[in-house]
Motif scaffolding. Structure first.
Motif, short mmCIF file in Angstrom:
data_model
loop_
_atom_site.label_atom_id
_atom_site.label_comp_id
_atom_site.label_asym_id
_atom_site.label_seq_id
_atom_site.Cartn_x
_atom_site.Cartn_y
_atom_site.Cartn_z
N ASN A 40 0.87 -1.38 0.03
CA ASN A 40 -0.08 -0.01 0.05
C ASN A 40 0.93 1.31 -0.10
N THR A 41 2.03 1.21 0.82
CA THR A 41 2.76 2.39 0.62
C THR A 41 3.46 2.75 -0.76
N VAL A 42 3.86 1.42 -1.50
CA VAL A 42 4.57 1.62 -2.34
C VAL A 42 3.34 2.21 -3.58
N ILE A 43 2.31 1.68 -3.51
CA ILE A 43 1.18 2.25 -4.44
C ILE A 43 0.85 3.52 -4.08
N THR A 44 0.74 3.89 -2.88
CA THR A 44 0.31 5.44 -2.47
C THR A 44 1.53 6.30 -2.96
N ARG A 45 2.83 5.84 -2.90
CA ARG A 45 3.95 6.98 -3.37
C ARG A 45 3.82 7.09 -4.69
N LEU A 46 3.65 5.85 -5.64
CA LEU A 46 3.49 6.04 -7.11
C LEU A 46 2.34 7.00 -7.51
N LEU A 47 1.24 6.66 -6.81
CA LEU A 47 0.21 7.73 -7.34
C LEU A 47 0.28 9.12 -6.76
N SER A 48 1.00 9.46 -5.85
CA SER A 48 1.28 10.79 -5.60
C SER A 48 2.13 11.52 -6.67
N GLY A 49 2.50 10.83 -7.44
CA GLY A 49 3.37 11.64 -8.36
C GLY A 49 2.48 11.84 -9.78
N ARG A 50 1.37 11.24 -9.55
CA ARG A 50 0.31 11.32 -10.93
C ARG A 50 -0.35 12.52 -10.69
N ARG A 51 -0.45 13.73 -11.67
CA ARG A 51 -1.32 14.75 -11.63
C ARG A 51 -2.59 14.58 -12.46
N THR A 52 -3.62 15.26 -12.03
CA THR A 52 -4.89 15.42 -13.04
C THR A 52 -5.34 16.53 -13.12
N ILE A 53 -5.97 17.29 -12.27
CA ILE A 53 -6.68 18.77 -12.05
C ILE A 53 -5.87 19.54 -10.97
N VAL A 54 -5.33 20.90 -11.47
CA VAL A 54 -4.72 21.48 -10.25
C VAL A 54 -5.15 22.96 -10.31
N PRO A 55 -5.42 23.53 -9.18
CA PRO A 55 -6.16 24.84 -9.20
C PRO A 55 -4.53 25.62 -9.36
N VAL A 56 -4.75 26.69 -10.34
CA VAL A 56 -3.49 27.48 -10.50
C VAL A 56 -4.10 29.08 -10.57
N GLN A 57 -2.77 30.00 -10.66
CA GLN A 57 -3.17 31.46 -10.80
C GLN A 57 -2.44 31.76 -12.06
N VAL A 58 -2.79 32.77 -12.73
CA VAL A 58 -2.31 33.06 -14.06
C VAL A 58 -1.14 34.41 -13.62
N LYS A 59 -0.04 34.03 -14.05
CA LYS A 59 1.22 34.93 -13.81
C LYS A 59 1.39 35.85 -15.15
N ALA A 60 1.13 35.21 -16.35
CA ALA A 60 1.51 36.00 -17.59
C ALA A 60 0.60 35.60 -18.59
N VAL A 61 0.27 36.27 -19.74
CA VAL A 61 -0.65 35.79 -20.79
C VAL A 61 0.19 36.35 -21.94
N SER A 62 0.31 35.37 -23.20
CA SER A 62 0.86 35.75 -24.32
C SER A 62 -0.25 35.30 -25.53
N GLY A 63 -0.16 36.26 -26.29
CA GLY A 63 -0.84 35.63 -27.48
C GLY A 63 -2.30 36.01 -27.40
N ALA A 64 -2.73 37.07 -26.53
CA ALA A 64 -4.03 37.40 -26.42
C ALA A 64 -4.64 38.38 -27.57
N GLY A 65 -6.03 38.62 -27.52
CA GLY A 65 -6.86 39.07 -28.71
C GLY A 65 -7.02 38.54 -30.04
N LEU A 66 -7.26 39.31 -30.96
CA LEU A 66 -7.46 38.45 -32.24
C LEU A 66 -6.22 37.75 -32.85
N ASN A 67 -5.88 36.85 -32.29
CA ASN A 67 -4.84 35.89 -32.74
C ASN A 67 -5.28 34.80 -32.40
N PRO A 68 -4.42 33.57 -33.03
CA PRO A 68 -4.73 32.14 -32.71
C PRO A 68 -4.44 32.04 -30.90
N VAL A 69 -5.41 30.95 -30.51
CA VAL A 69 -5.26 30.83 -29.02
C VAL A 69 -3.81 30.99 -28.42
#
Length: 232
Positions: A40-69
């Motif tokens: 169980n400890t081995v499996i938990t350690r392996l799963l802890s390195g898997r990422r799915t969805i993470v709340p984040v905050q935007v620090k910079a934006v590039s390519g905004a406006g009438l441009n490709p996304v």
């Protein structure tokens, strides 16, 4: 009469029985050093390195406006913590593609801004080549579910908007501190229209079939500034 051997009988009863399936039996799960807890400890350690969805905050934006996304630089908001309780912020994730509501050549352009809070959706494979080519491609490496392969979708935990398109039970409200521009081949409005403010028309306007610029007033010379009764 044949007598049974008590010693042999006791040894037989205490010997562990092999499972019918042939697979080994784990020790009791509630034992601190059981095989179950070790696995169980081995499996938990392996799963802890898997990422799915993470709340984040935007620090910079590039390519905004009438441009490709474009892309954003974002920082995960849930800090890292080690076994001793020490807390360390995550680093910034760079060049993360952000979501735009788009179908073909038609889109709603609402770019993220610095400070926005959203979600980083972590792909299960390396998407570097797909981001670069904006087309199908082989994975850039063998990494899996790594935050370097994130995609950003915004609009979570943000404050009260100051400019908005609001769909409510009372109707639709469009508010902006700037200018509302409509560019179309034709614009058609059905229903009464109320205007609180001045109206500027750069070309002619027709009211009930009467041209505002071409209709005449009897007894009035053009440019005299004298008003009269309009005639259709």
């Amino acid at each position: 009469m044949t007598q049974s051997n008590p010693t042999a009988q006791t040894a037989s009863q205490s010997a562990p029985q092999a499972p019918a399936s042939g697979y080994p039996i784990f020790n009791r799960a509630d034992a601190a050093a059981s095989d179950f807890n070790a696995l169980n400890t081995v499996i938990t350690r392996l799963l802890s390195g898997r990422r799915t969805i993470v709340p984040v905050q935007v620090k910079a934006v590039s390519g905004a406006g009438l441009n490709p996304v474009g892309t954003v630089d974002v920082q995960p908001m849930v800090h890292q913590q080690d076994a001793s309780g020490r807390i360390m912020p995550h680093g910034v994730l760079y060049n993360v593609p952000y979501f735009r509501l788009q179908g073909g050549c038609r889109a709603v352009i609402l770019d993220p801004m610095e400070g926005d809070i959203g979600l980083a959706l972590v792909a299960d494979r390396d998407i570097f080549n797909v981001k670069t080519a904006r087309a199908s491609a082989a994975p850039g490496s063998f990494r899996q579910q790594n935050m370097a392969d994130a995609l950003y979708i915004g609009g979570f935990l943000n404050g009260t908007p100051q400019e908005y398109l609001w769909f409510s039970e009372n109707g639709i409200t469009l508010k902006t501190a700037g200018t509302v521009s409509i560019e179309a081949q034709n614009t058609h409005i059905t229903g009464p229209v109320a205007i609180d403010g001045s109206l500027t028309v750069s070309q002619d306007a027709t009211v009930n079939g009467i041209s505002v610029t071409q209709h005449t007033h009897p007894g009035v010379q053009p440019g005299s500034g004298i008003t009269g009764t309009p005639q259709g």
